[in-house]
Enzyme design. Structure first.
Site, PDB file in Angstrom:
ATOM      1  N   LYS A 191       0.862  -1.174   0.000  1.00 20.54           N
ATOM      2  CA  LYS A 191       0.000   0.000   0.000  1.00 20.54           C
ATOM      3  C   LYS A 191       0.906   1.233   0.000  1.00 20.54           C
ATOM      4  O   LYS A 191       1.438   1.625   1.022  1.00 20.54           O
ATOM      5  CB  LYS A 191      -0.906  -0.002   1.234  1.00 20.54           C
ATOM      6  CG  LYS A 191      -2.227   0.798   1.075  1.00 20.54           C
ATOM      7  CD  LYS A 191      -2.059   2.281   0.932  1.00 20.54           C
ATOM      8  CE  LYS A 191      -1.735   2.951   2.256  1.00 20.54           C
ATOM      9  NZ  LYS A 191      -1.654   4.453   2.090  1.00 20.54           N
ATOM     10  N   GLY A 244       6.529   4.781   8.857  1.00 28.59           N
ATOM     11  CA  GLY A 244       5.691   5.978   8.972  1.00 28.59           C
ATOM     12  C   GLY A 244       5.724   6.535  10.375  1.00 28.59           C
ATOM     13  O   GLY A 244       6.689   6.346  11.116  1.00 28.59           O
ATOM     14  N   SER A 245       4.660   7.198  10.761  1.00 30.67           N
ATOM     15  CA  SER A 245       4.617   7.879  12.051  1.00 30.67           C
ATOM     16  C   SER A 245       4.398   6.897  13.195  1.00 30.67           C
ATOM     17  O   SER A 245       3.836   5.813  13.010  1.00 30.67           O
ATOM     18  CB  SER A 245       3.487   8.918  12.067  1.00 30.67           C
ATOM     19  OG  SER A 245       2.219   8.280  12.191  1.00 30.67           O
ATOM     20  N   GLY A 249       1.907   3.696  13.689  1.00 25.32           N
ATOM     21  CA  GLY A 249       2.521   2.451  14.126  1.00 25.32           C
ATOM     22  C   GLY A 249       1.791   1.837  15.312  1.00 25.32           C
ATOM     23  O   GLY A 249       1.581   0.607  15.375  1.00 25.32           O
ATOM     24  N   GLU A 266       9.317   0.847  11.301  1.00 26.44           N
ATOM     25  CA  GLU A 266      10.335   1.891  11.270  1.00 26.44           C
ATOM     26  C   GLU A 266       9.574   3.201  11.353  1.00 26.44           C
ATOM     27  O   GLU A 266       8.927   3.623  10.398  1.00 26.44           O
ATOM     28  CB  GLU A 266      11.169   1.784   9.990  1.00 26.44           C
ATOM     29  CG  GLU A 266      12.440   2.622  10.043  1.00 26.44           C
ATOM     30  CD  GLU A 266      12.305   3.935   9.309  1.00 26.44           C
ATOM     31  OE1 GLU A 266      12.051   4.954  10.000  1.00 26.44           O
ATOM     32  OE2 GLU A 266      12.436   3.953   8.087  1.00 26.44           O
ATOM     33  N   CYS A 300      12.953  10.376   8.491  1.00 25.63           N
ATOM     34  CA  CYS A 300      12.649  10.004   9.879  1.00 25.63           C
ATOM     35  C   CYS A 300      13.847  10.177  10.804  1.00 25.63           C
ATOM     36  O   CYS A 300      13.692  10.548  11.966  1.00 25.63           O
ATOM     37  CB  CYS A 300      12.160   8.555   9.934  1.00 25.63           C
ATOM     38  SG  CYS A 300      10.638   8.233   9.029  1.00 25.63           S
ATOM     39  N   GLU A 401       8.406  15.652  16.410  1.00 29.03           N
ATOM     40  CA  GLU A 401       8.899  15.486  15.048  1.00 29.03           C
ATOM     41  C   GLU A 401       8.182  16.464  14.126  1.00 29.03           C
ATOM     42  O   GLU A 401       6.960  16.439  14.007  1.00 29.03           O
ATOM     43  CB  GLU A 401       8.687  14.053  14.573  1.00 29.03           C
ATOM     44  CG  GLU A 401       9.304  13.784  13.217  1.00 29.03           C
ATOM     45  CD  GLU A 401       9.184  12.328  12.779  1.00 29.03           C
ATOM     46  OE1 GLU A 401      10.123  11.828  12.149  1.00 29.03           O
ATOM     47  OE2 GLU A 401       8.151  11.704  13.088  1.00 29.03           O
TER      48      GLU A 401
END
Length: 498
Positions: A191, A244-245, A249, A266, A300, A401
């Site tokens: 995706k 992703g974030s 997650g 990750e 990231c 972040e």
């Protein structure tokens, strides 16, 4: 800060405004709902393509296709042939690399110099996974049970993998997910991010050309809250690999509980980049600056918390600010561009909000501090490279972040205190140390709680070296032999022979 002028742009052959379907079971198909969404160039606002918008029904179709492939013909394909498939795909990616680099640039904004610079890494990953294909093996283990009992282990593919990737590096992220799946004999449903789905779809075309059997690689574009959520929760998915974030997650972990699927994550970061007074400052200035400004800060592991020893703080931070002011901001297709746009209007608004927060908290913008609203870049999502001085550890810009070209420069005096402060974050993805003292470099590298520590460099990556996080930056590793292990189950076999 230099601003490049508007440049003539030739339409990319895969981003010509046409309609792109999704890949399921070796066929290019519409979404079951018939829905579509647009993807646009963040530098110009130009429509690149309309894309089939997948949701839960499309995920169901793709997972079913992956299951049929995994339990059927794909399970009989030998390691040598999986290796050949990956090598053919690598050759095709190499042949079309300029096209793929440009596609990344127009879809998510990264400067063409950066996307072209990914060549060694991307090709290296594919060929590394090809090498690992024939290196998967169990072991014989002498046990201590009475009698004649032989024990050994098998390494087996985990099954159907749901892979969900971000928009900040579509080409590398796509390879990072489908490469180990093919190498281990898994089947995958990918995706891609809705902000930048085109490179993943083009890689899917090349995968079919390379001989990947139907159903082994499926690509379903769509939104995270629909297609992504359905993939994470699907009861017939054996593993989810997500980048992703940390918030997403966490939701994936909760969704995985239904069938206790394997998860590797990750996630985000707020990485410390530490400059000691004895560092080679001529190397550390551009190194620390581009640890954040590269890819417009949309990495990231960017070294966004810049810790600088107090006796060189003013000089060093001033030099970093001057470096940032001289960077050329512009359309990523201009080979002179060093800083491209942010990926979307939503991301630009997020970063702009943090610029306001930093100033309200008392930080001083020595460079940048706002978006570009005039001139040839006014229609794009451009934010000036920003260096905040006088930043305190408790400020939001030092804790949260931002995912933009924003440096928070923090002063320190004592090494032991520094380590505590550097580790005082919920994240633990990357970190940097700049010093000519070898003993100090090893001491600080060991003390930092992060998955990667770069000494006198930043963001070095290699297919053979594992990458991943501590704490809220996730778990599991990508690249290295550890990455391949993430896609395998270990089975113990006991045979009584007497």
């Amino acid at each position: 800060m230099a601003v490049s002028q508007a440049i003539p742009i030739t339409r990319h052959p895969f981003a010509d405004g046409s309609y792109k379907k999704m890949l399921i079971d070796g066929q290019w198909v519409d979404a079951a709902s018939g829905k579509k969404f647009e993807t646009r160039n963040p530098a110009t606002g130009e429509l690149l393509a309309t894309v089939a918008e997948g949701d839960a029904e499309d995920i169901n179709r793709a997972v079913a296709a992956a299951r049929r492939a995994f339990e059927g013909p794909w399970s009989k394909v030998k390691p040598f042939e999986r290796q050949n498939i990956l090598l053919r795909l690598a050759d095709l990616v190499e042949k079309h690399f300029e096209e793929l680099a440009q596609l990344d640039t127009v879809d998510m904004g990264a400067p063409i110099s950066r996307t072209r610079g990914n060549r060694l890494r991307v090709l290296g990953m594919l060929r590394y996974y090809a090498g690992q294909t024939t290196a998967i093996h169990g072991e014989t283990i002498e046990n201590s049970l009475p009698g004649e009992i032989f024990s050994y282990t098998l390494k087996e593919p985990i099954g159907v993998v749901g892979a969900i990737i971000p928009w900040n590096g579509p080409l590398a992220a796509t390879i990072w997910k489908i490469g180990p799946a093919i190498a281990t004999g898994c089947a995958v449903v990918l995706k891609p991010a809705e902000e930048a789905p085109l490179t993943s779809l083009r890689i899917a075309e090349l995968a079919m050309e390379a001989g990947v059997p139907a159903g082994v690689v499926n690509v379903v574009p769509g939104y995270g809250e629909t297609a992504g959520a359905a993939l994470a929760a699907h009861p017939d998915v054996d593993k989810v690999a997500f980048t992703g974030s940390h918030v997403t997650g966490q939701s994936i972990i909760r969704a995985s509980a239904g069938n206790l699927k394997r998860v590797s994550l990750e996630l985000g970061g707020k990485s410390p980049d530490i400059v000691f007074a004895d560092a080679d400052l001529d190397a550390a200035v551009p190194g620390a600056a581009m640890a954040v400004f590269a890819n417009s800060g949309q990495i990231c592991s960017a070294g966004t918390r810049l810790f600088v020893e107090s006796r060189i703080y003013d000089e060093f931070v001033g030099r970093v600010a001057e470096f940032g002011k001289k960077l050329q901001v512009g359309n990523g297709l201009d080979p002179n561009t060093q800083i491209g746009p942010l990926v979307s209007e939503q991301q630009m608004e997020r970063v702009s909000g943090y610029l306001s927060i930093g100033q309200k908290e008392g930080a001083k913008a020595l460079a940048g501090g706002g978006r570009i609203t005039e001139g040839p870049l006014a229609k794009g999502y451009f934010v000036q490279p920003t260096v905040f001085a006088n930043v305190q550890d408790t400020m939001r810009i030092a804790q949260e972040e931002i995912f933009g070209p924003v440096i928070s420069a923090i002063s320190f005096k004592d090494t032991d205190e520094l380590i505590k402060r550097a580790n005082a974050t919920m994240f633990g993805l990357g970190s940097g140390v700049w010093t000519t003292n070898v003993s100090r470099a090893h001491h600080v590298a060991k003390a930092l709680r992060a998955g990667s520590v770069w000494v006198n460099c930043y963001q070095a990556m290699d297919p053979a070296v594992p990458f991943g996080g501590y704490k809220m930056s996730g778990y599991g590793r990508e690249s290295g032999k550890q990455h391949v292990e993430e896609y395998l189950n270990v089975k113990a076999v006991w045979v009584k022979t007497g």
